[in-house]
Structures are given as C-alpha cells and as structure tokens.
Design an enzyme around this catalytic site. Structure first.
Site, short mmCIF file in Angstrom:
data_model
loop_
_atom_site.label_atom_id
_atom_site.label_comp_id
_atom_site.label_asym_id
_atom_site.label_seq_id
_atom_site.Cartn_x
_atom_site.Cartn_y
_atom_site.Cartn_z
N LYS A 1 40.33 40.86 38.64
CA LYS A 1 41.55 40.75 38.22
C LYS A 1 41.64 41.08 36.73
O LYS A 1 42.25 42.29 36.34
CB LYS A 1 41.79 39.32 37.95
CG LYS A 1 42.33 38.48 39.28
CD LYS A 1 42.36 36.95 39.02
CE LYS A 1 40.94 36.40 39.18
NZ LYS A 1 41.15 34.88 39.33
N1 GLU Z 1 37.67 29.68 42.30
C1 GLU Z 1 36.43 30.61 42.42
C2 GLU Z 1 37.03 31.87 42.17
O1 GLU Z 1 38.30 32.20 42.13
C3 GLU Z 1 36.08 30.55 43.91
C4 GLU Z 1 34.92 29.74 44.00
C5 GLU Z 1 34.41 29.41 45.43
O2 GLU Z 1 35.01 29.83 46.22
O3 GLU Z 1 33.50 28.71 45.51
O4 GLU Z 1 36.29 33.04 41.90
#
Ligand code: GLU
Length: 281
Positions: free
Chosen positions: A258
């Site tokens: 991003k």
């Molecule tokens: N929320 C995390 C991210 O967007 C993903 C973490 C996970 O899948 O364990 O990088």
C-alpha cells in the site's frame, strides 16, 4: 470417528490503506482453500493500530472485498459466534492474554527505543524485520516481575527461548526453520501507549475464532515463529499455515505494498478491470 474440526479460514485486512493486487491474491487463495475444504470464511478487521488505521479505509475494504468476489460468513458487518470481529473492540481479550503471559513469566517490561515499538505496531513486511533485541531490559531468569500497571510508560516484551531451533510445516513452502534469539529476538507484545502488538492480537484472535488454517502473505513467515511461541506460552493449539507467494512489482521486483502506491483495487475498478481476470498465474 473423525475428530478433525471443521475448516475455518479468515481474511484479516488492516485498514491502513486501500487494498491492492497483493491482497486480492492472498484473499482469493484463502477463499479458494476454504471452499475446497467446505469451510467457513471469517472476515476480521485488524484495526488496533490506531495511528495508521482510518475509517475511510475500513469502509472501502468491504466494498473492495465484495468487488473481488470474497464472501464471508462471519464478520463485523454480519456478526457471528465469535463477535466482535473488529480488533479495536477486542482489547479486553488481549489484555487477559497479556496477564496470562505475565503470570507464566514469559514477558518483561522494557523501555527501549521507539523504533522497536514502532516495529510492533502492525504486521512486519519484508525488509522491515527488526534486528534481534540485544536484551538491554531483559531481567535475569527467575527474577520477580513487576506488576502490569495500566498506563505505565513501558512496553512488554516476550522472552524468546534463546538458541532454540524452531520448525513448522508450511502448506505452501514446506518445512521452515528458525533459531530463536538469532533470526528474531524478544519481541514486543504490548506497546507503551497501551496498545497490543499485532503478534499478540493475531494469536489471541485466531485461537478464539477457532481458525484451523491461516492463509496470508509470505512476508509473515518469520512472524509465524513468534506466534508459535505465543501459542505454546498460552497453552493454545496453533492452526495450520499456508503462506501465499507475494505479488511482486514487475519493474522493481519488490513486493507490492500500500505504501508504495501499488495499484489499488479501487483504481483498477475505476479503470474498468474485470475482477475475474485480476489474478492470473
Ligand atoms: N492484518 C495483517 C496485514 O494486513 C495480516 C495479518 C495476518 O494475516 O496474520 O498485514
């Protein structure tokens, strides 16, 4: 008698920006594996990093996920047996896990650099791994731990078993190995501004939501070792792991992210892209 629990998978985006092609690939893989196993797909929104998460991104992600054809059966918008599905509403659960780690003597308070704490804000990505913690604040084994006092200006670090060889079998990449204390060191589980770190929150949630297989990007392979130590310390059963290959920028060879202004799904949609054709091998 078949005692295998029913497959439960999850997609766990952080609303820190618009979703991009890399997310699409990982999430579609998660959905595919879940469907193949006749399982249930959960949407969990990882919004504990209050300094980086924005409401605008959270709203957009539901739309973007639907556009790419992801269908979830439990989530913040539709509820489910393991509500709430927004991490920002699950803080008491993380606090309880922190207390449990404290009772079992796995953590210690630390006043080290702000950079280390920043690294604990959210999931680390390739090239962002923190160097192993030098142990500045680590107390001698068996030392009496100070109590956890809410609002105190310290972060809490997990003491890794120095020198232990750790292994797990990744369903995409095969056997994985790391040495605690060398490949990664004592890591932050709770930040000094009183926010849980990603590593703790993700373990508490995957266990509480009875996730049987975690599908996520390969940039989190090393984090999985940290999380396996947390599962063990908390006496929780770990799920299986499938770390999906990352989508690389064809020009730079770097991982799409991003923050690198990767093509967002919003942009692709605006350009008239067909979501069914997004993810070619
Ligand atoms: N929320 C995390 C991210 O967007 C993903 C973490 C996970 O899948 O364990 O990088």
């Amino acid at each position: 008698m078949d005692v295998t629990p029913p497959y439960r998978g999850r997609v766990a985006p952080s609303p820190t920006g618009y979703l991009h092609l890399g997310h699409a690939r990982t999430f579609l893989t998660a959905q595919e594996r879940c469907r193949a196993a006749g399982g249930t797909l959960i949407l969990r929104v990882e919004d504990i990093d209050t300094t980086r998460c924005k409401l605008e991104f959270r709203r957009a992600l539901y739309e973007d996920l639907r556009w790419m054809g992801i269908e979830w059966e439990e989530g913040p918008d539709c509820g489910g047996p393991y509500s709430p599905y927004l991490q920002s509403e699950r803080i008491p659960l993380y606090r309880e896990a922190l207390r449990e780690l404290h009772r079992r003597g796995f953590i210690y308070p630390c006043r080290c650099s702000r950079q280390d704490v920043l690294n604990a804000l959210s999931a680390p990505h390739s090239g962002e791994e923190e160097p192993p913690y030098p142990g500045t604040c680590r107390p001698a084994p068996g030392a009496v731990l100070p109590e956890i006092r809410e609002g105190e200006d310290v972060h809490w670090r997990f003491r890794v078993p120095e020198g232990e060889e750790l292994t797990f079998h990744d369903l995409a990449h095969g056997p994985q190995h790391a040495t605690a204390g060398a490949d990664f060191g004592d890591f932050v589980v709770w930040r000094r501004d009183d926010v849980p770190a990603y590593q703790l929150a993700v373990v508490v949630d995957d266990a509480a939501m009875k996730i049987t297989e975690v599908v996520r990007g390969s940039d989190l392979l090393l984090s999985t070792f940290r999380q396996l130590l947390l599962y063990r310390a908390l006496g929780l059963e770990a799920p299986a792991f499938y770390h999906a290959p990352l989508v690389l920028d064809p020009e730079t060879g770097e991982r799409l992210a991003k923050r690198h202004a990767a093509l967002s799904l919003r942009q692709l949609r605006a350009m008239g892209a067909d979501p069914a054709l997004l993810i070619g091998e």
